[in-house]
Design an enzyme around this catalytic site. Structure first.
Site, PDB file in Angstrom:
ATOM      1  N   GLY A 169       0.830  -1.184   0.000  1.00 32.63           N
ATOM      2  CA  GLY A 169       0.000   0.000   0.000  1.00 32.63           C
ATOM      3  C   GLY A 169       0.869   1.241   0.000  1.00 32.63           C
ATOM      4  N   ASN A 227      -3.209  -4.884   3.260  1.00 30.79           N
ATOM      5  CA  ASN A 227      -4.060  -4.318   2.210  1.00 30.79           C
ATOM      6  C   ASN A 227      -4.378  -5.360   1.139  1.00 30.79           C
ATOM      7  OD1 ASN A 227      -3.823  -1.746   3.433  1.00 30.79           O
ATOM      8  ND2 ASN A 227      -1.848  -1.470   2.435  1.00 30.79           N
ATOM      9  N   GLU A 232      -8.450  -2.856   4.076  1.00 29.89           N
ATOM     10  CA  GLU A 232      -7.249  -2.607   4.883  1.00 29.89           C
ATOM     11  C   GLU A 232      -7.517  -3.134   6.291  1.00 29.89           C
ATOM     12  OE1 GLU A 232      -5.443   1.453   3.158  1.00 29.89           O
ATOM     13  OE2 GLU A 232      -7.453   1.680   4.001  1.00 29.89           O
ATOM     14  N   ARG A 280     -19.127   1.230  11.764  1.00 31.06           N
ATOM     15  CA  ARG A 280     -19.657   2.495  11.234  1.00 31.06           C
ATOM     16  C   ARG A 280     -19.405   2.570   9.744  1.00 31.06           C
ATOM     17  NH1 ARG A 280     -15.477   6.003   9.976  1.00 31.06           N
ATOM     18  NH2 ARG A 280     -13.458   5.555  10.986  1.00 31.06           N
TER      19      ARG A 280
END
Length: 339
Positions: A201, A214, A260, A284
């Protein structure tokens, strides 16, 4: 059946020992509770006959073949189907390559060439809505008639559902697309998981104190962008708690979607490894923060929330078996060119 003896093979490479087995046939995308009812019926029949139980499935998914312009959010590519099957004690999985020639195969020819001549199936088990052959002429009723004509038994498993209707891959895709991973689990009977290779990444997470593994997923993956409590299984079979973000990183580059995963209490090199990420809970949705400091503050909150979710959700027996079966299923899938 010991998971270590599970085999994943193409139809052309079928072991001779599987001739005369009980064969569960289907697309099995999701390996959900309805599919597992098919597996259970096949296992029961195999025990009665004292023969192996195998799955016959198709890759790519027929929907992807017939409508390549319409992306299909696959729930369980071959390696995951095999992992769940192995966890259920199935002897192995055969994969028929769904290409133009296969799509043109008449239902009668499929029964003769595959079920009778190649497999010598003792008994065949399918779900109530499974169709096969050119123009889907192979209905459950057709299969029962063919069983009588060709001396193999047939079991058609009835609709498996709940108060909202039949359990289906479409319902699970919809739930995952809205981040409802707990609902998806209820329909699946196991924690939905993704498989991917860890890639380099931008190392931004390491700079922020959250080094991540990742993965670039199939572009058709329609999982809701957001933050999840996860468990991560390495090829050595070790299972680790963590927190994962799936999305476009709007605070930084708003780039292509990427998964990730920050693994708790872990310090090692994962680059190039395949990994299994199991979604345990939704935390969330993805957000854009006004500053890096605000993002890091929220990441610490997310990590604590993930630890709480995971502490309250110990590994269930089926999930433990899937995690244990996955490394060998992955190895065999790669060997067969199906990963």
């Amino acid at each position: 059946m010991d998971q270590s003896t599970f085999l994943l093979k193409s139809l052309e490479e079928m072991p001779q020992a599987w001739r005369g087995a009980v064969v569960a046939i289907g697309n099995f995308d999701g390996m959900h509770e309805g599919h597992q009812a098919v597996l259970a019926a096949a296992e029961a029949e195999a025990q009665h006959l004292s023969v192996p139980t195998i799955i016959l499935t198709f890759e790519p998914h027929p929907r992807s073949f017939f409508a390549p312009q319409t992306p299909l959010f696959r729930l369980t590519p071959a390696v995951l189907k095999a992992s769940v099957a192995a966890a259920h004690g199935i002897s192995g999985m055969l994969v028929a390559r769904f290409d133009a020639a296969f799509a043109e195969t008449e239902a009668e020819d499929f029964v003769r060439s595959v079920l009778v001549e190649r497999l010598a199936a003792r008994h065949v088990v399918t779900g109530y809505d499974f169709h096969f052959g050119h123009r889907r002429k192979g209905t459950p009723e057709f299969l029962k008639r063919q069983g009588v004509l060709n001396s193999f038994g047939v079991t058609v498993v009835e609709k498996h559902g709940d108060e909202a209707g039949a359990i289906s891959s479409s319902r699970i895709r919809e739930a995952l697309g809205e981040g409802r991973v707990e609902e998806a689990r209820e329909l699946l009977g196991w924690d939905w998981s993704l498989v991917g290779r860890v890639v380099e990444g931008d190392r931004r997470g390491r700079d922020l104190g959250f080094p991540t593994a990742n993965m670039v997923l199939d572009p058709a993956c329609a999982l809701a962008h957001g933050i999840y409590a996860v468990r991560y299984t390495r090829p050595d079979g070790s299972v680790h708690d963590g927190v994962a973000s799936f999305g476009r990183r709007p605070t930084f580059d708003d780039g292509a979607p990427r998964l990730e995963t920050f693994i708790f209490d872990f310090d090692g090199d994962l680059y190039g490894e395949m990994g299994l990420v199991s979604l345990i809970g939704w935390i969330r949705g993805e957000e854009k923060f006004g500053s890096v400091d605000a993002l890091v503050e929220r990441m610490n909150v997310d990590a604590e929330e993930a630890r709480k979710i995971l502490a309250a959700r110990p590994l269930h027996d089926l999930d433990r078996k899937i995690a244990a079966a996955w490394p060998e299923a992955e190895r065999q899938a790669e060997e067969a060119g199906l990963a």
